[in-house]
Design an enzyme around this catalytic site. Structure first.
Site, PDB file in Angstrom:
ATOM      1  N   LYS A 234       0.811  -1.222   0.000  1.00  0.00           N
ATOM      2  CA  LYS A 234       0.000   0.000   0.000  1.00  0.00           C
ATOM      3  C   LYS A 234       0.845   1.273   0.000  1.00  0.00           C
ATOM      4  O   LYS A 234       2.022   1.273   0.346  1.00  0.00           O
ATOM      5  CB  LYS A 234      -0.989  -0.028   1.164  1.00  0.00           C
ATOM      6  CG  LYS A 234      -2.168  -0.960   0.813  1.00  0.00           C
ATOM      7  CD  LYS A 234      -3.357  -0.819   1.703  1.00  0.00           C
ATOM      8  CE  LYS A 234      -4.478  -1.731   1.160  1.00  0.00           C
ATOM      9  NZ  LYS A 234      -5.556  -1.885   2.118  1.00  0.00           N
TER      10      LYS A 234
ATOM     11  N   ARG B  76      -4.223  -9.786   4.996  1.00  0.00           N
ATOM     12  CA  ARG B  76      -4.574  -9.835   3.571  1.00  0.00           C
ATOM     13  C   ARG B  76      -3.363  -9.365   2.771  1.00  0.00           C
ATOM     14  O   ARG B  76      -2.919  -8.230   2.928  1.00  0.00           O
ATOM     15  CB  ARG B  76      -5.786  -8.923   3.322  1.00  0.00           C
ATOM     16  CG  ARG B  76      -6.316  -8.943   1.903  1.00  0.00           C
ATOM     17  CD  ARG B  76      -7.521  -8.000   1.783  1.00  0.00           C
ATOM     18  NE  ARG B  76      -8.041  -7.957   0.433  1.00  0.00           N
ATOM     19  CZ  ARG B  76      -7.536  -7.196  -0.534  1.00  0.00           C
ATOM     20  NH1 ARG B  76      -6.515  -6.407  -0.293  1.00  0.00           N
ATOM     21  NH2 ARG B  76      -8.077  -7.218  -1.737  1.00  0.00           N
TER      22      ARG B  76
END
Ligand code: 7PJ
Length: 281
Positions: free
Chosen positions: A221, A255
């Protein structure tokens, strides 16, 4: 604690990995790669071999600025893949969607968990998820993917995100979803500045303390890019470090795109966390 995901189980007695399988043409880190069902199955099998306990299938990119996908297109993208994965894998498949019609079609095709970045706030989503009877992951997002990175502001990000998630869990309970079928996720990168993301991870134990299993998605991210100045393809090691921090604070599910690297790191982290408590060690 074992989650029943439509007949396949997800054992949360130790931290588990959710492997990411995007079937979108425009996803930010692996867009377009696993579009065909055969390629998707191959990739999912690799992730399961590497240690994934659940595979998350998404047909709508939610990266900042991404355009929404219509329902029919999203169904057309994900259903063949879910059917193929359900037949080929022993582990459960989850559906990453905000749309009730996609949830319904996906669970009919074999999906065993609903992962909603919109925390079942779409009209009809709560009732649909309750009727489908599978576990749900409720994620916090400020705004929409189109607008979420336009100067998000919080008075106290940890308190507001935790409060929102606990309220959504209460809405699920009221709709008839069992308490032990609810996971919570602070939604790293969804309407948060770098500082907000760092604070949420620093204090993830606050959310864990509410008693629901917590899922954390930090893989590749932009917060990593913002802190270290690294492009998406150079975010593996720092992404693993963030997964370890999440597990150290009690996260139940990580995740990630990078299953093999994350598995050993979180297993080591858990061994330290459990030392002296686990009679086996
Ligand atoms: C997340 C997600 C996340 C949950 C995406 C990406 C963007 N679902 N779907 N949590 N992120 N539950 O994979 O970077 O953080 S899409």
């Amino acid at each position: 604690m074992i989650l029943d995901c439509a007949g396949k189980s997800l054992d949360l007695s130790r931290p588990r990995i959710m492997g990411i399988l995007n079937v979108t043409p425009d996803s930010f880190s692996d867009g377009g790669e696993f579009f065909a069902p055969e390629r998707a199955v191959e990739q999912a099998l690799h992730m399961v071999e590497a240690g994934a306990a659940i595979i998350d299938v998404g047909g709508e990119s939610t990266r900042p600025g991404a355009e929404p996908v219509n329902e029919a297109d999203e169904i057309q993208r994900v259903i063949p893949v879910i059917e193929a994965l359900h037949a080929a894998l022993a582990v459960p498949v989850s559906i990453d969607t905000r749309k009730p019609a996609v949830m319904q079609a996906a669970v009919q095709a074999g999906a065993g968990l609903i992962n909603d970045v919109n925390a079942l706030q779409a009209p009809g989503a709560l009732a649909t998820a309750a009727a489908l009877g599978v576990p749900v992951c409720l994620m916090h997002m400020r705004g929409t993917p189109q607008t979420m990175q336009e100067q998000p502001e919080y008075r106290d990000v940890v308190e507001e995100v935790t409060g929102f998630l606990v309220d959504r869990a209460a809405a699920c309970l009221a709709a008839g979803i069992a308490r032990d079928r609810i996971l919570l996720d602070p939604g790293f990168g969804f309407g948060k500045t770098t500082l907000h993301n760092l604070l949420l991870l620093q204090q993830l134990d606050t959310l864990v303390a509410r008693g629901y299993p917590v899922l954390a998605g930090l893989s590749r991210k932009s917060l990593i890019g913002n802190v270290l100045g690294l492009p998406v393809d150079k975010r593996l090691y720092p992404g693993v470090a963030l997964a370890v921090i999440a597990v150290w604070q009690g996260a139940a599910v990580i995740r990630t795109h990078d299953v093999a690297a994350t598995r050993d790191a979180i297993a080591m982290c858990q061994a330290v966390r459990d030392a002296g408590r686990d009679p086996g060690l």
